[in-house]
Design a protein around this motif. Structure first.
Motif, PDB file in Angstrom:
ATOM      1  N   THR A   1      -2.675  11.117  -3.167  1.00  0.00           N
ATOM      2  CA  THR A   1      -1.476  10.474  -3.095  1.00  0.00           C
ATOM      3  C   THR A   1      -1.312   9.534  -4.451  1.00  0.00           C
ATOM      4  O   THR A   1      -0.536   9.446  -5.042  1.00  0.00           O
TER       5      THR A   1
ATOM      6  N   GLU B   1       8.661   6.980   7.467  1.00  0.00           N
ATOM      7  CA  GLU B   1       7.513   7.849   6.970  1.00  0.00           C
ATOM      8  C   GLU B   1       7.111   8.716   8.352  1.00  0.00           C
ATOM      9  O   GLU B   1       7.144   9.843   8.000  1.00  0.00           O
TER      10      GLU B   1
ATOM     11  N   GLY C   1       7.683  12.700   7.985  1.00  0.00           N
ATOM     12  CA  GLY C   1       7.005  13.617   8.023  1.00  0.00           C
ATOM     13  C   GLY C   1       7.334  14.593   9.286  1.00  0.00           C
ATOM     14  O   GLY C   1       6.998  16.041   8.944  1.00  0.00           O
TER      15      GLY C   1
ATOM     16  N   PRO D   1       1.340  15.830   4.200  1.00  0.00           N
ATOM     17  CA  PRO D   1       1.049  14.352   4.299  1.00  0.00           C
ATOM     18  C   PRO D   1       0.969  13.567   3.063  1.00  0.00           C
ATOM     19  O   PRO D   1       1.393  12.477   2.921  1.00  0.00           O
TER      20      PRO D   1
ATOM     21  N   VAL E   1       4.611  12.706   2.357  1.00  0.00           N
ATOM     22  CA  VAL E   1       5.029  11.506   3.348  1.00  0.00           C
ATOM     23  C   VAL E   1       4.421  10.291   2.827  1.00  0.00           C
ATOM     24  O   VAL E   1       5.346   9.096   2.759  1.00  0.00           O
ATOM     25  N   LEU E   2       3.166  10.117   2.309  1.00  0.00           N
ATOM     26  CA  LEU E   2       2.738   8.978   2.022  1.00  0.00           C
ATOM     27  C   LEU E   2       3.280   8.496   0.598  1.00  0.00           C
ATOM     28  O   LEU E   2       3.469   7.213   0.547  1.00  0.00           O
TER      29      LEU E   2
ATOM     30  N   VAL F   1       0.083   9.016   9.441  1.00  0.00           N
ATOM     31  CA  VAL F   1       0.278  10.511   8.808  1.00  0.00           C
ATOM     32  C   VAL F   1      -1.020  11.167   9.411  1.00  0.00           C
ATOM     33  O   VAL F   1      -0.742  12.625   9.761  1.00  0.00           O
TER      34      VAL F   1
END
Length: 318
Positions: free
Chosen positions: A111, A150, A154, A187, A190-191, A260
């Motif tokens: 990320t 988030e 997701g 994931p 999303v982060l 997440v």
């Protein structure tokens, strides 16, 4: 030399503050778990608790001793790297950390590795085209994405790219993230979704101010190209506030990782923490909370040092 001594003095004060914050985190986590309603021993004893069984459980958990004595023993163990022992399985809490640390670090590293260049690139690009359709499009998209929680984002990504299009795995059930990195794509997106919006807008605003500043104009008068002024002089000053926001983003990632990992069934620290809370495994919850708190303190300490390096005259908490 005087400037170096001043910087070392500031760094020493900031380090002492970090140590104090770490001690406060340990005390707060202990007091918070002590204030939890109910009796953990009764909860572990089952639906029809036997008084003798409850007494044995309380003795095994150390609940029969005064709270200050338990706090001192726990804090002493933390100094030696002992986070305690699970009351459910009898395993050391460090074992839970070792089991979940790999996937969580992989997710966080991926990320951050994509977040920093994407945020800086979008911010610089929008600043170079200030007021243009591209700038307005970037601003509109970042505002829209930032407004989506988030968890909902997701679910949307998993439904579209995982179930409808079938391009990516919707979850990591039965999959090792290290052997199949494709399970990390959703994931990571999303982060990244909300932090990249905030940091890119900060970089954009900082770049616009820096390029319009007197020192940038003076650099141009010396014959430096716009590209050199932008990357070598304006960008370091624009990154100072963005670095602080990145530290706050790392704090947010700690909670975002829990959400997440639960959403995509990743076997990381977030999943371990959720399972410990569900099982009322207090030592595991305490150990995880201390680790997350210490990481937060360290991240903010590093961010302050980096910010002071970029903008030495800026006021940074000491």
């Amino acid at each position: 030399m005087a400037r170096v001594r001043l910087h070392l003095s500031w760094a020493g004060r900031r380090l002492l503050l970090g140590l104090g914050q770490t001690a406060a985190v340990v005390l707060f986590v202990f007091l918070l778990t002590e204030a939890l309603p109910g009796d953990a021993a009764v909860a572990f004893a089952g639906d029809q608790p036997d008084p003798e069984r409850i007494a044995r459980i309380r003795e095994a958990m150390g609940l029969d001793r005064p709270a200050p004595e338990r706090l001192l023993e726990w804090a002493t163990g933390l100094l030696h790297g002992d986070l305690g022992t699970s009351v459910v399985t009898g395993r050391p809490v460090t074992g839970y950390l070792a089991a979940g640390l790999g996937p969580t670090l992989l997710l966080a590293a991926a990320t951050l590795a994509l977040l920093v260049p994407a945020s800086v690139g979008l911010g610089v690009l929008a600043a170079r085209r200030e007021g243009s359709p591209l700038d307005r499009t970037v601003s509109a998209v970042t505002l829209t994405v930032h407004a989506i929680p988030e968890f909902a984002f997701g679910v949307l990504l998993a439904a579209v790219f995982g179930l409808w299009l079938g391009w990516l795995p919707p979850t990591a059930v039965g999959t090792d993230p290290f052997s199949d990195p494709a399970v990390l794509v959703l994931p990571v997106l999303v982060l990244m979704s909300r932090p990249v919006c905030t940091i890119s807008r900060l970089v954009r605003a900082g770049m616009i101010d820096a390029m319009a500043s007197p020192y940038a104009a003076q650099a141009r008068r010396y014959g430096l190209s716009d590209s050199r002024v932008r990357w070598a002089h304006a960008l370091p000053n624009a990154l100072a506030p963005a670095t602080q926001q990145l530290a706050r983003t790392c704090d947010w990632l700690l909670s975002g990782v829990i959400v997440v990992e639960a959403l995509f069934a990743l076997p990381g620290l977030g999943t371990v923490l959720i399972e410990a809370v569900a099982a009322r495994d207090v030592p595991v919850v305490q150990g995880m909370a201390v680790v997350f708190g210490v990481v937060t303190v360290l991240v903010n300490l590093v961010a302050d040092l980096v910010t002071r390096r970029f903008a030495p005259r800026s006021e940074v908490a000491a």
